[in-house]
Design an enzyme around this catalytic site. Structure first.
Site, short mmCIF file in Angstrom:
data_model
loop_
_atom_site.label_atom_id
_atom_site.label_comp_id
_atom_site.label_asym_id
_atom_site.label_seq_id
_atom_site.Cartn_x
_atom_site.Cartn_y
_atom_site.Cartn_z
N ARG A 150 25.34 61.21 48.88
CA ARG A 150 26.65 60.80 49.36
C ARG A 150 27.13 61.82 50.39
NH1 ARG A 150 30.25 64.14 46.85
NH2 ARG A 150 29.57 65.09 44.89
N SER A 154 23.56 59.75 37.91
CA SER A 154 24.00 59.76 36.51
C SER A 154 24.27 58.34 36.01
CB SER A 154 25.27 60.60 36.37
OG SER A 154 26.38 59.93 36.95
N ASP A 155 24.28 58.20 34.69
CA ASP A 155 24.56 56.90 34.08
C ASP A 155 25.92 56.38 34.51
OD1 ASP A 155 22.15 57.12 32.78
OD2 ASP A 155 23.02 57.75 30.87
N ALA A 156 26.94 57.24 34.47
CA ALA A 156 28.29 56.82 34.83
C ALA A 156 28.34 56.36 36.29
CB ALA A 156 29.28 57.95 34.60
N LYS A 193 8.81 61.57 29.53
CA LYS A 193 9.18 61.94 28.17
C LYS A 193 9.65 63.39 28.13
CE LYS A 193 8.75 58.10 27.54
NZ LYS A 193 9.91 57.27 27.23
N ASP A 213 16.11 55.73 23.85
CA ASP A 213 16.48 56.95 24.57
C ASP A 213 17.90 57.41 24.23
OD1 ASP A 213 16.12 58.93 26.83
OD2 ASP A 213 17.88 57.84 27.51
N GLU A 265 18.81 60.78 22.05
CA GLU A 265 19.69 61.87 22.48
C GLU A 265 20.69 62.24 21.39
OE1 GLU A 265 19.93 60.83 27.28
OE2 GLU A 265 21.58 60.32 25.93
#
Length: 478
Positions: free
Chosen positions: A54, A93-95, A144, A204, A208
Site C-alpha cells: 500500500r 493479515s486476516d483482518a 506448516k 489452523d 492456534e
C-alpha cells in the site's frame, strides 16, 4: 475410539511426482519435489516476482533492503501489482483480507489465480454467505510453520539437501493444481500434502487456539503457579514447565514420536505421567471441542472481523513474574540445553496433544493434516522459537488472529486444569487405565513415524536474540 469420517483427497498433476503414503491405514497423496535453493532465480525462470504494498507503507524500505525495487519492476503499489499479475499471492493479515477482499477481487485480471497461505478468507466469505468470483482460480499453499521458520529453514537447508518446512495445498476448483505445487516447491517444501481450504482454515485457527499457542500458554501458567505454590523455586518451576515443553519434550516428539516421551521415563516417572495424563485428557478435550465448534460455526472468524483491526489495543503479557523469571533462566541457560523432562508436565502436555488429535480425527481431518498441524508445526516450528524467547514473546508477536485467540482460550485451559485436572490429582482419583491403554495403542503413533521420515533434514536453529517480526502464522518469509 470415537467414530471417524475421513474425507477423500486426491488431485491430478501432469508436472510433479505424486506419491501415496499410508498413515494409520489411510492412504494419502503428497507431491514430493526437490527444494529449489533460491527457487525461481536458480531455475532461470522468466517469472517475475513483484512485491505490492500500500502507498506510504514503511515496508517499502524493508523490501528495498531485501533487493526489490521499483526500477527493476519488482516493487510497486499493491493495487497496480494485483491488476498486472497472473498469480496474486495474498499474504496480508486476516483482518485486512476481510476488509479488502471485494477491492482485491475487482482488481484481479480475468482467469488469473489467487494464492492464499491460509484458508481464512474462505471462512470469512462463508460466514457472509459469499463465494470467490467465478472468473478467477483459487489455490492455497500453507507452510506448516510461521514465516520466520519457513525462511530460516530454507536458508539453513541450502547446503543440506534443501531442507525446508513441509506444506499442505488446496485447489479450490481444480484448475490450478500444478501452479499450487510449483509455488510449494519454490518456497522450499520438501513434501506437500493435499487438503481443502475449508479443512485447512478450521484446523489452523483451531490449532492456534490449542496446542500451537493458546493451550500451551494456559498449561504453563497453570503448572508454574502450582509448582511454586507447592514449594518449588521459581527458576526450577520455569524449567519444569516452559523449558520442559519447548525443549526436551518437543525434541523427543520431533525425532522419536509422542510415545518416546513416555517410554524414556523411569517407572516412577511413568506413574507421574499417567496421573497427569489421566486427569488432564478429558478437561482439555472439553475446551478443545468447544473451541473447534466456535471455529467451525464462524464465531472465531467473526471475532477477528470485528476486533482484528491494526489499531486494536492488545497489551503485552511479558511483564508478569513468570516471564521475568524466564528472562533470567534463558540468560543462564547453557547453549544447547533442552531443559529437564519433568514427568507431570509431560503428562499434561501429551494429554493436550492427544485430545487435539482426537478432536480433529473425529471431525474428519486427514492424518497428514492432523499430524502436521497439531504435532510437527508445534515441535518443529513454534516451540523452538518459544524455547529461544519464551511463550509470552510468541503470544505478543504472532498474528492478530492468533493473538486474539490465545488471549481468549489460554485462560480457559488454565481454569479447567486448575479446577478439574489438578483437583482430581490432589483427591487421589484413580488413573483411567482404559484411557492410558488407548494412548499407548493409538494408531496415530505409527502415522507420526511415517511423517517423521519427511521432517526437515536439519533442526531449526533459533538464537535467543533472533529477529522476529510479527507474522501471520502461515505466511512464508521466502
Amino acid at each position: 475410539m470415537a467414530s471417524q469420517t475421513h474425507i477423500s483427497l486426491d488431485f491430478h498433476t501432469c508436472v510433479f511426482k505424486k506419491e501415496k503414503v499410508s498413515l494409520a491405514g489411510h492412504h494419502e497423496g503428497p507431491a514430493q519435489a526437490q527444494n529449489l535453493r533460491d527457487s525461481l532465480a536458480d531455475a532461470k525462470s522468466n517469472i517475475i516476482v513483484k512485491v505490492g504494498l500500500r502507498k506510504g507503507s514503511p515496508s517499502f524500505a524493508e523490501a528495498r533492503a531485501a533487493g526489490f525495487s521499483e526500477e527493476n519492476g519488482t516493487l510497486g503499489d499493491m493495487w497496480e501489482t494485483i491488476s498486472g499479475s497472473d498469480l496474486v499471492l495474498l499474504l496480508i493479515s486476516d483482518a485486512a483480507q476481510a476488509d479488502n477482499h471485494e477491492k482485491i477481487f475487482s482488481h484481479m485480471k480475468p482467469n488469473s489465480i489467487l494464492g492464499l497461505s491460509h484458508g481464512f478468507l474462505l471462512g470469512h466469505l462463508q460466514s457472509m454467505g459469499l463465494d470467490f468470483p467465478k472468473n478467477i482460480s483459487v489455490i492455497a499453499v500453507c507452510p506448516k510453520g510461521m514465516g520466520p521458520s519457513v525462511r530460516r529453514l530454507y536458508v539453513q537447508g541450502k547446503e543440506i539437501n534443501g531442507a525446508g518446512i513441509n506444506s499442505s495445498f488446496g485447489d479450490f476448483d481444480g484448475r490450478a493444481t500444478d501452479v499450487a505445487l510449483g509455488w510449494s516447491v519454490a518456497l522450499g517444501s520438501p513434501f506437500t500434502f493435499v487438503t481443502t481450504l475449508e479443512q485447512e482454515y478450521k484446523s489452523d485457527i483451531f490449532g492456534e487456539r490449542g496446542i500451537l499457542l493458546g493451550a500451551v500458554h494456559g498449561i504453563v501458567e497453570c503448572l508454574f503457579r502450582r509448582y511454586t505454590e507447592n514449594g518449588m523455586s521459581e527458576d526450577l518451576a520455569y524449567k519444569n514447565t516452559v523449558e520442559c515443553i519447548t525443549g526436551i519434550i518437543s525434541k523427543t516428539i520431533s525425532t522419536k514420536g509422542i510415545l518416546a516421551v513416555y517410554n524414556s521415563l523411569s517407572e516412577e516417572g511413568k506413574r507421574e505421567f499417567e496421573i497427569a495424563y489421566s486427569a488432564s485428557y478429558y478437561p482439555c478435550m472439553d475446551i478443545l471441542y468447544e473451541c473447534y465448534e466456535d471455529v467451525a460455526s464462524g464465531s472465531e472468524i467473526r471475532s477477528v472481523e470485528k476486533d482484528g483491526l491494526p489499531a486494536f489495543p492488545m497489551g503485552k503479557i511479558d511483564q508478569t513474574r513468570m516471564w521475568k523469571v524466564g528472562e533470567r533462566v534463558r540468560k543462564a541457560r547453557p547453549s544447547g540445553d533442552l531443559g529437564p523432562l519433568y514427568p507431570f508436565t509431560a503428562g499434561v502436555y501429551v494429554a493436550l496433544m492427544m485430545a487435539q488429535i482426537e478432536i480433529l480425527r473425529t471431525k474428519g481431518h486427514s492424518y497428514s493434516e492432523i499430524i502436521n498441524e497439531s504435532v510437527i508445526e508445534a515441535v518443529d516450528s513454534l516451540n523452538p522459537f518459544m524455547h529461544a524467547r519464551g511463550v509470552s514473546f510468541m503470544v505478543d508477536n504472532c498474528s492478530t488472529t492468533a493473538r486474539l485467540g490465545s488471549r481468549k482460550w489460554a485462560p480457559r485451559f488454565d481454569y479447567i486444569l486448575t479446577q478439574q485436572a489438578l483437583v482430581a490429582v490432589d483427591n487421589g482419583t484413580p488413573i483411567n487405565q482404559d484411557l492410558l491403554s488407548n494412548f499407548l495403542s493409538d494408531p496415530v503413533h505409527g502415522a507420526i513415524e511415517v511423517c517423521a521420515q519427511m521432517r526437515p533434514t536439519v533442526d531449526i536453529s533459533v538464537p535467543p536474540d533472533a529477529d522476529f517480526v510479527r507474522p501471520e502464522l502461515r505466511q512464508s518469509g521466502n
